[in-house]
Motif scaffolding. Sequence first.
Motif, PDB file in Angstrom:
ATOM      1  N   ASN A 144      37.699  37.029  39.127  1.00  0.00           N
ATOM      2  CA  ASN A 144      36.270  36.828  38.392  1.00  0.00           C
ATOM      3  C   ASN A 144      35.660  38.247  38.145  1.00  0.00           C
ATOM      4  O   ASN A 144      35.869  38.830  38.965  1.00  0.00           O
ATOM      5  N   ARG A 145      35.128  38.156  37.060  1.00  0.00           N
ATOM      6  CA  ARG A 145      34.246  39.386  36.907  1.00  0.00           C
ATOM      7  C   ARG A 145      32.871  39.307  37.303  1.00  0.00           C
ATOM      8  O   ARG A 145      32.400  38.204  37.643  1.00  0.00           O
ATOM      9  N   PHE A 146      32.425  40.329  37.501  1.00  0.00           N
ATOM     10  CA  PHE A 146      31.203  40.352  38.274  1.00  0.00           C
ATOM     11  C   PHE A 146      30.338  41.322  37.305  1.00  0.00           C
ATOM     12  O   PHE A 146      30.740  42.210  36.697  1.00  0.00           O
ATOM     13  N   ASN A 203      35.890  43.374  38.139  1.00  0.00           N
ATOM     14  CA  ASN A 203      36.569  42.210  38.419  1.00  0.00           C
ATOM     15  C   ASN A 203      37.199  42.254  39.743  1.00  0.00           C
ATOM     16  O   ASN A 203      37.582  43.082  40.331  1.00  0.00           O
ATOM     17  N   SER A 207      28.473  36.763  39.408  1.00  0.00           N
ATOM     18  CA  SER A 207      30.022  36.599  39.103  1.00  0.00           C
ATOM     19  C   SER A 207      30.332  35.038  38.745  1.00  0.00           C
ATOM     20  O   SER A 207      29.766  34.183  38.924  1.00  0.00           O
ATOM     21  N   GLU A 238      38.483  39.188  46.882  1.00  0.00           N
ATOM     22  CA  GLU A 238      37.300  39.129  45.899  1.00  0.00           C
ATOM     23  C   GLU A 238      36.045  39.146  46.620  1.00  0.00           C
ATOM     24  O   GLU A 238      35.165  39.951  46.472  1.00  0.00           O
ATOM     25  N   THR A 270      33.014  41.982  47.085  1.00  0.00           N
ATOM     26  CA  THR A 270      31.642  41.960  46.699  1.00  0.00           C
ATOM     27  C   THR A 270      30.658  42.122  47.904  1.00  0.00           C
ATOM     28  O   THR A 270      29.768  42.670  47.870  1.00  0.00           O
ATOM     29  N   GLU A 295      29.653  46.698  36.889  1.00  0.00           N
ATOM     30  CA  GLU A 295      30.526  45.767  36.335  1.00  0.00           C
ATOM     31  C   GLU A 295      31.946  45.818  36.856  1.00  0.00           C
ATOM     32  O   GLU A 295      32.550  47.068  37.051  1.00  0.00           O
TER      33      GLU A 295
END
Length: 151
Positions: free
Chosen positions: A80-82, A76, A101, A112, A116, A74
């Motif tokens: 955005n959080r993922f 950020n 996300s 971001e 990811t 987990e």
Amino acid sequence: MRFPFLFLALLAAGCQTRPAAETAATPPPLARTAPDAPLRETRWVLRQLAGQPITVPADTREPYLTLRADGTAEGNGSCNRFRGSFFSENPSELKFSPLMSTRMACPALETENAFTRALGQSNTYRISGDTLRVLDATGAAVARLEAVYLR
């Protein structure tokens, strides 16, 4: 004729060295090295992507990753959080499931998305002190993160 004798005495005194036993008994200074941070349950803050330092706009968060003991990944990306899963069954192995996300627009969306993507390319990792390097299948570093300890 005292001068030559005094000169020779001073010259001889200046040439003396420590006895070998005294030199051998003096330990060398200790090199202090920090232990490697644990992969799991550490907050890893993103510092570089593909060798390039990242910059974070003032109104966003530092991108980070936390790998939990239960296999949950987990973090950020900046806005955005993922969340997803990670696998590290063999030494140095680090692979991620597709990360889900939130999708809010933000000024750091490019960073971001690159973060990811880098995690999606992850194959192995290397930790040295407080530095985590995420490597792809060719061994190239796709991300460099730093352990940050909360007080």
